[in-house]
Design a protein around this motif. Structure first.
Motif, PDB file in Angstrom:
ATOM      1  N   LYS A  93       0.711  -1.248  -0.244  1.00  0.00           N
ATOM      2  CA  LYS A  93      -0.056  -0.060  -0.064  1.00  0.00           C
ATOM      3  C   LYS A  93       0.636   1.442  -0.135  1.00  0.00           C
ATOM      4  CE  LYS A  93      -3.491   2.276   2.989  1.00  0.00           C
ATOM      5  NZ  LYS A  93      -4.290   2.304   4.160  1.00  0.00           N
ATOM      6  N   ARG A  94       1.955   1.059   0.566  1.00  0.00           N
ATOM      7  CA  ARG A  94       2.915   2.417   0.863  1.00  0.00           C
ATOM      8  C   ARG A  94       3.560   2.877  -0.490  1.00  0.00           C
ATOM      9  NH1 ARG A  94       3.210   4.433   5.871  1.00  0.00           N
ATOM     10  NH2 ARG A  94       2.431   3.195   7.637  1.00  0.00           N
ATOM     11  N   VAL A  95       3.947   1.748  -1.509  1.00  0.00           N
ATOM     12  CA  VAL A  95       4.418   1.960  -2.657  1.00  0.00           C
ATOM     13  C   VAL A  95       3.407   2.359  -3.648  1.00  0.00           C
ATOM     14  CG1 VAL A  95       6.536   0.892  -1.925  1.00  0.00           C
ATOM     15  CG2 VAL A  95       4.539  -0.462  -3.155  1.00  0.00           C
ATOM     16  N   ASN A  96       2.166   2.229  -3.307  1.00  0.00           N
ATOM     17  CA  ASN A  96       0.774   2.635  -4.216  1.00  0.00           C
ATOM     18  C   ASN A  96       0.548   1.470  -5.207  1.00  0.00           C
ATOM     19  OD1 ASN A  96      -1.261   4.350  -4.620  1.00  0.00           O
ATOM     20  ND2 ASN A  96      -0.350   5.292  -6.269  1.00  0.00           N
ATOM     21  N   TYR A  97       0.924   0.302  -4.930  1.00  0.00           N
ATOM     22  CA  TYR A  97       0.805  -0.724  -5.894  1.00  0.00           C
ATOM     23  C   TYR A  97       1.463  -0.583  -7.374  1.00  0.00           C
ATOM     24  CZ  TYR A  97      -2.419  -1.907  -2.001  1.00  0.00           C
ATOM     25  OH  TYR A  97      -3.045  -2.316  -0.907  1.00  0.00           O
ATOM     26  N   ASP A  98       2.446   0.292  -7.165  1.00  0.00           N
ATOM     27  CA  ASP A  98       3.192   0.452  -8.509  1.00  0.00           C
ATOM     28  C   ASP A  98       3.907  -0.790  -8.943  1.00  0.00           C
ATOM     29  OD1 ASP A  98       4.414   2.405 -10.380  1.00  0.00           O
ATOM     30  OD2 ASP A  98       6.277   1.235  -9.520  1.00  0.00           O
ATOM     31  N   PRO A  99       3.491  -1.194 -10.238  1.00  0.00           N
ATOM     32  CA  PRO A  99       3.977  -2.563 -10.834  1.00  0.00           C
ATOM     33  C   PRO A  99       5.426  -2.661 -10.589  1.00  0.00           C
ATOM     34  CG  PRO A  99       2.482  -1.580 -12.249  1.00  0.00           C
ATOM     35  CD  PRO A  99       2.877  -0.634 -11.366  1.00  0.00           C
ATOM     36  N   GLU A 100       6.431  -1.825 -10.816  1.00  0.00           N
ATOM     37  CA  GLU A 100       7.749  -2.084 -10.824  1.00  0.00           C
ATOM     38  C   GLU A 100       8.319  -1.854  -9.208  1.00  0.00           C
ATOM     39  OE1 GLU A 100       6.420   0.194 -12.643  1.00  0.00           O
ATOM     40  OE2 GLU A 100       6.996  -0.623 -14.675  1.00  0.00           O
ATOM     41  N   ARG A 101       7.788  -1.219  -8.357  1.00  0.00           N
ATOM     42  CA  ARG A 101       7.926  -1.070  -7.177  1.00  0.00           C
ATOM     43  C   ARG A 101       7.531  -2.380  -6.460  1.00  0.00           C
ATOM     44  NH1 ARG A 101       6.759   4.890  -5.043  1.00  0.00           N
ATOM     45  NH2 ARG A 101       5.213   4.779  -6.391  1.00  0.00           N
ATOM     46  N   THR A 102       6.359  -2.668  -6.707  1.00  0.00           N
ATOM     47  CA  THR A 102       5.956  -3.977  -5.998  1.00  0.00           C
ATOM     48  C   THR A 102       6.782  -5.184  -6.301  1.00  0.00           C
ATOM     49  OG1 THR A 102       4.267  -4.296  -7.649  1.00  0.00           O
ATOM     50  CG2 THR A 102       3.570  -3.213  -5.918  1.00  0.00           C
ATOM     51  N   ILE A 103       7.396  -5.439  -7.529  1.00  0.00           N
ATOM     52  CA  ILE A 103       8.057  -6.562  -7.576  1.00  0.00           C
ATOM     53  C   ILE A 103       9.164  -6.376  -6.895  1.00  0.00           C
ATOM     54  CG2 ILE A 103       9.899  -7.568  -9.498  1.00  0.00           C
ATOM     55  CD1 ILE A 103       7.742  -6.745 -11.667  1.00  0.00           C
ATOM     56  N   VAL A 104       9.988  -5.160  -6.867  1.00  0.00           N
ATOM     57  CA  VAL A 104      11.147  -4.940  -5.827  1.00  0.00           C
ATOM     58  C   VAL A 104      10.727  -5.344  -4.450  1.00  0.00           C
ATOM     59  CG1 VAL A 104      13.018  -3.444  -5.054  1.00  0.00           C
ATOM     60  CG2 VAL A 104      12.254  -3.410  -7.382  1.00  0.00           C
ATOM     61  N   ALA A 105       9.578  -4.841  -4.005  1.00  0.00           N
ATOM     62  CA  ALA A 105       9.061  -4.967  -2.531  1.00  0.00           C
ATOM     63  C   ALA A 105       8.947  -6.437  -2.202  1.00  0.00           C
ATOM     64  CB  ALA A 105       7.921  -4.248  -2.326  1.00  0.00           C
ATOM     65  N   THR A 106       8.413  -7.119  -3.155  1.00  0.00           N
ATOM     66  CA  THR A 106       7.870  -8.759  -3.046  1.00  0.00           C
ATOM     67  C   THR A 106       9.424  -9.574  -2.760  1.00  0.00           C
ATOM     68  OG1 THR A 106       7.300  -8.927  -5.464  1.00  0.00           O
ATOM     69  CG2 THR A 106       5.687  -8.562  -3.466  1.00  0.00           C
ATOM     70  N   ILE A 107      10.326  -8.925  -3.584  1.00  0.00           N
ATOM     71  CA  ILE A 107      11.557  -9.769  -3.865  1.00  0.00           C
ATOM     72  C   ILE A 107      12.041  -9.530  -2.326  1.00  0.00           C
ATOM     73  CG2 ILE A 107      13.905  -9.633  -4.370  1.00  0.00           C
ATOM     74  CD1 ILE A 107      12.741  -9.097  -7.386  1.00  0.00           C
ATOM     75  N   GLY A 108      11.892  -8.308  -1.747  1.00  0.00           N
ATOM     76  CA  GLY A 108      12.560  -8.119  -0.210  1.00  0.00           C
ATOM     77  C   GLY A 108      11.759  -9.017   0.630  1.00  0.00           C
ATOM     78  N   ILE A 109      10.353  -8.671   0.415  1.00  0.00           N
ATOM     79  CA  ILE A 109       9.588  -9.844   1.287  1.00  0.00           C
ATOM     80  C   ILE A 109       9.997 -11.272   1.311  1.00  0.00           C
ATOM     81  CG2 ILE A 109       7.314 -10.612   1.757  1.00  0.00           C
ATOM     82  CD1 ILE A 109       6.272  -7.685   0.800  1.00  0.00           C
ATOM     83  N   LEU A 110      10.316 -11.668  -0.044  1.00  0.00           N
ATOM     84  CA  LEU A 110      10.653 -13.205  -0.121  1.00  0.00           C
ATOM     85  C   LEU A 110      12.039 -13.395   0.529  1.00  0.00           C
ATOM     86  CD1 LEU A 110      11.208 -14.713  -3.686  1.00  0.00           C
ATOM     87  CD2 LEU A 110      12.914 -15.034  -1.987  1.00  0.00           C
ATOM     88  N   TYR A 111      12.903 -12.815   0.716  1.00  0.00           N
ATOM     89  CA  TYR A 111      14.040 -12.947   1.246  1.00  0.00           C
ATOM     90  C   TYR A 111      13.913 -12.818   2.950  1.00  0.00           C
ATOM     91  CZ  TYR A 111      17.079 -13.347  -2.810  1.00  0.00           C
ATOM     92  OH  TYR A 111      17.457 -13.916  -4.120  1.00  0.00           O
ATOM     93  N   ILE A 112      13.067 -11.914   3.466  1.00  0.00           N
ATOM     94  CA  ILE A 112      12.916 -11.533   4.799  1.00  0.00           C
ATOM     95  C   ILE A 112      12.199 -12.954   5.268  1.00  0.00           C
ATOM     96  CG2 ILE A 112      11.283 -10.491   6.249  1.00  0.00           C
ATOM     97  CD1 ILE A 112      11.794  -7.700   4.823  1.00  0.00           C
TER      98      ILE A 112
END
Length: 309
Positions: A93-112
């Motif tokens: 929600k904080r990255v406003n569901y932007d396609p590019e930023r959500t990919i980077v964010a979910t990669i970070g979530i993956l590693y966490i």
């Protein structure tokens, strides 16, 4: 065994793969279809479901394996779904569901998720005891001197639990279809998918819908993991293959298309089982990847997807 019994065995194993893959991929397809978010952490939600299933079954399995498994079947998907909802609210929600930023964010979530699981659960692969697991021998028919004769080839069989996995997956998929096609909640989700701005204008809480959809998608992946973990084992690196196969399935079926996703899961699962038995699992993955390339070249929208104007 001869070719026929081997083929039956391959189809049975492929059906189990298809059932689990369909649940996992439908969750991924649902998230993309409604939110337009490519969830790279989807495989880790699958892994988290398996690990939580082991924890719950380990804690409650002393009473009876069935008690621990049934509890895991309820607790693990709910917990993973809640974790996904919190993830959506605090990150996506904080990255406003932007396609590019959500990919980077979910990669970070993956590693966490992966590293936290490694630190708490450990690197060992651990099994969950199935609630029932009776071995079923399967017959085969061959032509002999006295005509057709029934016999039981050695090694041709399955278990009651594997058949239950296929049935459970079919029931859950039917429930997802009823939710999307016949319920008010499904109507709201489809309205949000078609036109976010119009849905907002009509008072639909789009951000709540997004959080709920993200939780449902992760919960479906966790449910698939709980069903398969008595057959495989819970391991902190087990999310890679489900993620890859889920992407293959949703690309072939059509991004956001639930019927296409289920059909593609059946095709990929059965082909994976047959090719793995007669050739090698590596060849099955190579051919699946090649099929994705062909679909992207000749039908980019997938089997059931709609070409964007």
């Amino acid at each position: 065994m001869e070719f026929g019994p081997n083929l039956i065995l391959a189809i049975l194993e492929g059906s189990i793969t298809a059932a689990v893959l369909a649940l996992t991929a439908v969750g991924l397809s649902l998230v993309f279809g409604v939110m337009r978010v490519v969830n790279v952490a989807h495989g880790e939600f699958f892994m988290l479901g398996a690990v939580l299933a082991w924890w719950v079954a380990h804690l409650l399995g002393a009473v009876h394996p069935a008690v621990g498994f049934v509890a895991a079947l309820v607790v693990a998907p709910v917990l993973v779904g809640l974790i996904a909802v919190v993830t959506d609210i605090t990150v996506l929600k904080r990255v406003n569901y932007d396609p590019e930023r959500t990919i980077v964010a979910t990669i970070g979530i993956l590693y966490i998720i992966q590293q936290v699981t490694l630190m708490t659960y450990g690197p060992e692969a651990r099994p969950v005891v199935p609630p029932f697991n009776t071995r079923l021998a399967l017959p085969w028919v061959e032509s002999g001197e006295n005509g057709l004769q029934l016999y039981w080839p050695w090694g041709l069989g399955t278990t009651t639990y594997k058949l239950a996995v296929i049935g459970a997956a079919a029931l859950v998929l039917a429930g997802v279809w009823l939710l999307m096609a016949r319920s008010r909640l499904g109507l709201v989700m489809r309205a949000t998918q078609l036109d976010r701005e119009m849905a907002l204008a009509f008072g639909i809480p789009v951000e709540r819908v997004y959080a709920m959809v993200f939780g449902i998608g992760a919960g479906l992946a966790a449910l698939a993991a709980v069903l398969v973990v008595p057959i495989q084992q819970a391991h902190y690196l087990m999310g890679g293959d489900p993620l890859l196969l889920s992407f293959i399935v949703v690309i072939i079926g059509g991004l956001g298309s639930l019927p296409g996703t289920v059909l593609a899961a059946v095709l990929i699962g059965l082909s994976d089982g047959i090719i793995s038995v007669f050739f090698s699992p590596t060849l099955a993955k190579i051919l699946a990847t090649l099929l994705v390339a062909l679909v992207l070249v000749f039908r980019p929208q997938g089997l059931f997807g709609v070409r964007q104007a």
